[in-house]
Motif scaffolding. Structure first.
Motif, PDB file in Angstrom:
ATOM      1  N   PRO A 122       0.801  -1.223   0.000  1.00 10.50           N
ATOM      2  CA  PRO A 122       0.000   0.000   0.000  1.00 10.50           C
ATOM      3  C   PRO A 122       0.832   1.269   0.000  1.00 10.50           C
ATOM      4  CG  PRO A 122      -0.020  -1.018   2.180  1.00 10.50           C
ATOM      5  CD  PRO A 122       0.638  -1.995   1.251  1.00 10.50           C
ATOM      6  N   SER A 123       2.087   1.183   0.416  1.00  4.31           N
ATOM      7  CA  SER A 123       2.932   2.382   0.490  1.00  4.31           C
ATOM      8  C   SER A 123       4.025   2.414  -0.566  1.00  4.31           C
ATOM      9  CB  SER A 123       3.573   2.483   1.877  1.00  4.31           C
ATOM     10  OG  SER A 123       4.340   1.323   2.172  1.00  4.31           O
ATOM     11  N   GLU A 124       4.506   1.239  -0.986  1.00  3.13           N
ATOM     12  CA  GLU A 124       5.638   1.175  -1.920  1.00  3.13           C
ATOM     13  C   GLU A 124       5.239   0.766  -3.331  1.00  3.13           C
ATOM     14  OE1 GLU A 124       9.131  -0.891  -0.239  1.00  3.13           O
ATOM     15  OE2 GLU A 124       7.980  -0.989   1.612  1.00  3.13           O
ATOM     16  N   GLY A 125       4.007   0.390  -3.527  1.00  5.82           N
ATOM     17  CA  GLY A 125       3.599  -0.093  -4.836  1.00  5.82           C
ATOM     18  C   GLY A 125       4.115  -1.499  -5.097  1.00  5.82           C
ATOM     19  N   LEU A 126       4.507  -1.770  -6.327  1.00  5.55           N
ATOM     20  CA  LEU A 126       4.954  -3.110  -6.698  1.00  5.55           C
ATOM     21  C   LEU A 126       6.218  -3.485  -5.928  1.00  5.55           C
ATOM     22  CD1 LEU A 126       4.582  -5.583  -8.620  1.00  5.55           C
ATOM     23  CD2 LEU A 126       6.187  -4.433 -10.164  1.00  5.55           C
ATOM     24  N   LEU A 127       6.126  -4.561  -5.140  1.00  8.71           N
ATOM     25  CA  LEU A 127       7.309  -5.094  -4.462  1.00  8.71           C
ATOM     26  C   LEU A 127       8.097  -5.996  -5.400  1.00  8.71           C
ATOM     27  CD1 LEU A 127       5.717  -6.064  -1.030  1.00  8.71           C
ATOM     28  CD2 LEU A 127       7.165  -4.086  -1.517  1.00  8.71           C
ATOM     29  N   GLY A 128       7.381  -6.711  -6.244  1.00  7.11           N
ATOM     30  CA  GLY A 128       8.010  -7.636  -7.182  1.00  7.11           C
ATOM     31  C   GLY A 128       6.982  -8.620  -7.696  1.00  7.11           C
ATOM     32  N   LYS A 129       7.454  -9.584  -8.464  1.00  5.23           N
ATOM     33  CA  LYS A 129       6.543 -10.560  -9.056  1.00  5.23           C
ATOM     34  C   LYS A 129       7.216 -11.927  -9.084  1.00  5.23           C
ATOM     35  CE  LYS A 129       8.079  -9.416 -13.756  1.00  5.23           C
ATOM     36  NZ  LYS A 129       7.725  -8.779 -15.033  1.00  5.23           N
ATOM     37  N   HIS A 130       6.376 -12.942  -9.114  1.00  4.35           N
ATOM     38  CA  HIS A 130       6.858 -14.311  -9.302  1.00  4.35           C
ATOM     39  C   HIS A 130       6.217 -14.864 -10.562  1.00  4.35           C
ATOM     40  CE1 HIS A 130       7.844 -18.489  -8.870  1.00  4.35           C
ATOM     41  NE2 HIS A 130       6.561 -18.800  -8.875  1.00  4.35           N
ATOM     42  N   ARG A 131       7.057 -15.261 -11.517  1.00  4.56           N
ATOM     43  CA  ARG A 131       6.568 -15.922 -12.726  1.00  4.56           C
ATOM     44  C   ARG A 131       6.701 -17.433 -12.550  1.00  4.56           C
ATOM     45  NH1 ARG A 131       9.516 -12.448 -17.628  1.00  4.56           N
ATOM     46  NH2 ARG A 131       7.900 -10.833 -17.836  1.00  4.56           N
ATOM     47  N   LYS A 132       5.652 -18.139 -12.853  1.00  4.77           N
ATOM     48  CA  LYS A 132       5.642 -19.604 -12.733  1.00  4.77           C
ATOM     49  C   LYS A 132       6.808 -20.187 -13.530  1.00  4.77           C
ATOM     50  CE  LYS A 132       1.880 -23.030 -12.797  1.00  4.77           C
ATOM     51  NZ  LYS A 132       0.487 -23.238 -13.301  1.00  4.77           N
ATOM     52  N   ILE A 133       7.667 -20.954 -12.849  1.00  3.36           N
ATOM     53  CA  ILE A 133       8.868 -21.436 -13.520  1.00  3.36           C
ATOM     54  C   ILE A 133       8.610 -22.669 -14.383  1.00  3.36           C
ATOM     55  CG2 ILE A 133      10.442 -20.441 -11.820  1.00  3.36           C
ATOM     56  CD1 ILE A 133      10.711 -23.224 -10.573  1.00  3.36           C
ATOM     57  N   LYS A 134       7.494 -23.360 -14.160  1.00  2.00           N
ATOM     58  CA  LYS A 134       7.157 -24.520 -14.994  1.00  2.00           C
ATOM     59  C   LYS A 134       5.639 -24.607 -15.134  1.00  2.00           C
ATOM     60  CE  LYS A 134       9.280 -27.159 -16.745  1.00  2.00           C
ATOM     61  NZ  LYS A 134       9.673 -27.274 -18.189  1.00  2.00           N
ATOM     62  N   PRO A 135       5.083 -24.031 -16.207  1.00  2.31           N
ATOM     63  CA  PRO A 135       3.657 -24.226 -16.463  1.00  2.31           C
ATOM     64  C   PRO A 135       3.329 -25.714 -16.573  1.00  2.31           C
ATOM     65  CG  PRO A 135       4.534 -22.477 -17.834  1.00  2.31           C
ATOM     66  CD  PRO A 135       5.714 -23.148 -17.194  1.00  2.31           C
ATOM     67  N   THR A 136       2.156 -26.072 -16.087  1.00  5.18           N
ATOM     68  CA  THR A 136       1.767 -27.479 -15.984  1.00  5.18           C
ATOM     69  C   THR A 136       1.116 -27.966 -17.275  1.00  5.18           C
ATOM     70  OG1 THR A 136       1.392 -27.218 -13.614  1.00  5.18           O
ATOM     71  CG2 THR A 136       0.367 -29.115 -14.672  1.00  5.18           C
TER      72      THR A 136
END
Length: 302
Positions: A122-136
Motif C-alpha cells: 500500500p505504500s511502496e507499490g509493486l514489491l516484485g513478481k513471481h513468474r511460474k517457472i514450470k507451467p503445468t
C-alpha cells in the motif's frame, strides 16, 4: 504480531480485464473495511484461468480460430507495469492493504505470456513478481517459463511474503528456494480443485513452518461468455473449478476452509509468533538442515 488476512475465492469476469479489475477493487474495499491487511487472489484471476481451452492446437497442427482466441487472451492479459499495474497500486494504497494477485502477464518486450503473481504494497507499490517457472501440462502452450530471478520473497512490515503457483508447489527444490528466504506467509494460488490439494497445503505448512494461504477460483461453465463455451473440454460438468481455498497454520492445522462449490472469502488472524514457536522441533533452514550433506544451487543468468 497478528495480521488479518483474506483469501478471495471468486469468479473473474472471464477474458475481461477491466471488469475483473472492477470486481477486484470491490472485493478489496469490502475486506479492508473489516480490518484485513493482506488480500490474496487466485492464479490467473486476471483475465481468468483458461480451463478447458485448446487454442486450436494439437501436435503438428494449429488453427486460425485458435490463433484468434489466443490474440484475445493476449489482449486481455496484464502488463506488470504501466496503467494496469498502476490500478493495482492505487487500490492497495487507497484501502491500505497488501495485495497478491494472480495474473496472466503480457511481456511488452518479448510478447510472451507468463503465469504471474504480483506483490503490491500500500505504500511502496509493486514489491516484485513471481513468474511460474514450470507451467503445468498444456499450460505450456500459452505460458512461457519464469527464471531464477522470479524465486523471490518480500520482507514487509506484516511479515515475509512469498510462495509458488499451483503445481510448482510439487517441486521440492522450488519450495526450498522459498523457505531459505525465511518466508512466513507462503502464498499458493492455484487452479487445482482436487481434494488432495488441501493435504499439499498442510504439508507445505509443516515443512516450511509457515502460514500457507491456498487460493483458487470458483468457476462454472455458465461463467464463460456464450462465445467461449462451445468445445470447452470440461463442459460436461456445470462446475468446472470447485475452489478448495484454505488457510493453514505453521503446525499444519486448518484455520479456515477448505471452501468448496461457491464464491466466498476465507479470513484468519495470523500470529507470526506461531512461526517462531513452531521451529522448536523443526526448522527446514536452521537446526534441522544438513548443509554438510546437501546443497541447493539456483542458476541465475550471468
Amino acid at each position: 504480531m497478528s495480521i488479518k488476512v483474506a483469501v478471495i475465492q471468486a469468479t473473474p469476469v472471464f477474458f475481461d480485464r477491466e471488469k475483473t479489475l472492477q470486481k477486484l477493487e470491490s472485493l478489496v474495499a469490502e475486506q479492508a473495511g473489516q480490518g484485513v491487511r493482506l488480500v490474496v487472489f487466485p492464479e490467473s484471476f486476471i483475465p481468468g484461468y483458461p480451463r478447458g481451452f485448446t487454442f486450436g492446437a494439437t501436435i503438428g497442427r494449429r488453427t486460425d480460430t485458435g490463433r484468434d482466441l489466443y490474440k484475445t487472451y493476449w489482449q486481455q492479459s496484464m502488463e506488470a507495469g504501466g496503467e494496469d499495474l498502476a490500478r493495482l497500486e492505487k487500490i492497495a494504497g487507497r484501502y491500505g492493504v497488501w495485495l497478491v494477485v494472480g495474473i496472466t502477464e503480457r511481456d511488452p518486450v518479448n510478447g510472451s505470456l507468463y503465469c504471474t503473481s504480483v506483490y503490491v504494497s500500500p505504500s511502496e507499490g509493486l514489491l516484485g513478481k513471481h513468474r511460474k517457472i514450470k507451467p503445468t501440462g498444456v499450460e505450456r502452450l500459452v505460458w512461457a517459463e519464469g527464471g531464477a530471478d522470479s524465486l523471490k520473497a518480500f520482507m514487509t512490515e506484516i511479515g515475509t511474503l512469498g510462495g509458488l503457483i499451483c503445481w510448482e508447489n510439487y517441486m521440492p527444490l522450488a519450495r526450498m528456494a522459498m523457505y531459505r528466504q525465511g518466508v512466513e506467509i507462503y502464498i499458493a494460488p492455484t487452479a487445482d480443485s482436487r481434494p488432495t490439494w488441501t493435504a499439499t497445503m498442510q504439508h507445505i505448512a509443516c515443512e516450511g513452518r509457515c502460514y500457507v494461504l491456498g487460493c483458487n477460483q470458483f468457476f462454472r461453465v455458465e461463467d464463460y461468455p456464450a462465445a467461449y463455451r462451445e468445445g470447452i473440454a470440461d463442459s460436461t460438468e456445470d462446475i468446472i473449478c470447485r475452489g478448495g481455498s484454505v488457510i493453514v497454520s505453521p503446525q499444519g492445522e486448518i484455520l479456515a476452509g477448505p471452501l468448496w462449490d461457491q464464491e466466498g472469502v476465507l479470513v484468519a488472524d495470523l500470529d507470526l509468533d506461531e512461526v517462531i514457536k513452531s521451529k522448536l522441533d523443526f526448522d527446514v533452514i536452521g537446526h534441522y538442515t544438513r548443509d554438510d550433506l546437501f546443497q541447493l544451487t539456483i542458476t541465475t543468468p550471468s
